[in-house]
Scaffold this motif. Structure first.
Motif, PDB file in Angstrom:
ATOM      1  N   HIS A   1      -2.095 -66.787  19.731  1.00 35.91           N
ATOM      2  CA  HIS A   1      -2.387 -67.414  21.400  1.00 35.91           C
ATOM      3  C   HIS A   1      -3.502 -66.187  21.855  1.00 35.91           C
TER       4      HIS A   1
ATOM      5  N   SER B   1       2.717 -66.030  23.349  1.00 35.55           N
ATOM      6  CA  SER B   1       3.091 -66.505  22.142  1.00 35.55           C
ATOM      7  C   SER B   1       3.439 -67.484  20.818  1.00 35.55           C
TER       8      SER B   1
ATOM      9  N   GLU C   1       6.949 -68.761  17.684  1.00 33.21           N
ATOM     10  CA  GLU C   1       8.077 -67.650  18.152  1.00 33.21           C
ATOM     11  C   GLU C   1       8.923 -67.958  19.289  1.00 33.21           C
ATOM     12  N   THR C   2       8.152 -69.080  19.900  1.00 33.56           N
ATOM     13  CA  THR C   2       9.045 -69.262  21.321  1.00 33.56           C
ATOM     14  C   THR C   2      10.216 -70.747  20.645  1.00 33.56           C
TER      15      THR C   2
ATOM     16  N   SER D   1       4.304 -72.574  28.638  1.00 36.86           N
ATOM     17  CA  SER D   1       4.660 -72.057  28.162  1.00 36.86           C
ATOM     18  C   SER D   1       6.226 -72.399  29.297  1.00 36.86           C
TER      19      SER D   1
END
Length: 235
Positions: free
Chosen positions: A2, A59, A63-64, A88
């Motif tokens: 990121h 992130s 991770e998302t 995002s």
């Protein structure tokens, strides 16, 4: 991976005033802060304002959305400086992918990797890096070809001979073209030109095996592969 913290802060310093301005002009939501540090904003407030490109930055994708792939999502991708980043605000859908579709996605990903890789920076690169990408792609295809030869039961000596012939073709001929050429885009004209260049020191069996590998793994159109194999049968 990121963005760095300073990059995140700089983006939000640009993003929030823009969303604030959009909302002032369109009145899409009751209110939207002008500065990103003034308040936490719920996704449902941001969604109506983000059609032009809203980016999530802090992130990684895993991770998302988690490690269980594939998953169907809706997002916005836009360039930021020399990189491509994603929105995002991911909207996921409860869709289960069957085995056939999963294999199709896997094949598509493999094809992208073997045709230059996934572009993560803009612009993709200059001529020198283009040669490097072609070389990396050809190496990946040759590695897969070597595995297929091993599975077929050939002796190590024959595998080494076929690999040497195709590697030499990629290095001494395809990489020297302008622009450099991929093994995946092999043509009869290239084979004939390379045969002339080799002055008779040419092993058609190696190329026949390679074309069959491309056909059977759906790396080459079946009709095109069959035409090449017909060409080999006349030799």
């Amino acid at each position: 991976m990121h963005l760095t913290k300073p990059e995140v802060e700089r983006f939000y310093h640009l993003w929030f005033p823009l969303l604030h301005y959009v909302n002032q002009q369109r009145n899409l939501v009751p209110s939207f802060p002008q500065a990103w540090h003034e308040a936490q904003v719920a996704p449902e407030v941001v969604l109506p304002l983000r059609g032009y490109g809203v980016l999530g930055l802090t992130s990684s994708i895993e991770e998302t959305i988690g490690p269980y792939l594939p998953i169907y999502v809706q997002a916005v991708l836009i360039p930021f400086e020399d990189r491509i980043i994603y929105d995002s605000l991911l909207s996921s859908y409860p869709i289960v992918f069957g085995g056939g579709y999963r294999r199709s996605l896997k094949d598509t990903y493999r094809n992208i990797q073997e045709r230059g890789g996934i572009i993560t920076r803009l612009p993709p690169g200059d001529e020198a890096s283009g040669l490097a990408r072609v070389d990396v792609s050809n190496r990946k295809v040759l590695t897969a070809f070597q595995k297929a030869l091993g599975i077929s039961g050939l002796s190590p000596k024959m595998i080494q001979e076929h690999m040497g012939n195709l590697t030499a073709f990629a290095d001494e001929f395809l990489n020297q073209q302008a622009p450099p050429r991929l093994l995946l885009d092999l043509t009869q004209r290239e084979i004939e030109s390379y045969q002339v260049q080799q002055k008779g020191n040419f092993n058609f069996v190696s190329f026949k095996r390679f074309v069959r590998f491309l056909r059977d793994t759906e790396r080459m159109d079946r009709d095109e592969a069959d035409r090449l194999l017909q060409f080999f049968r006349g030799k």
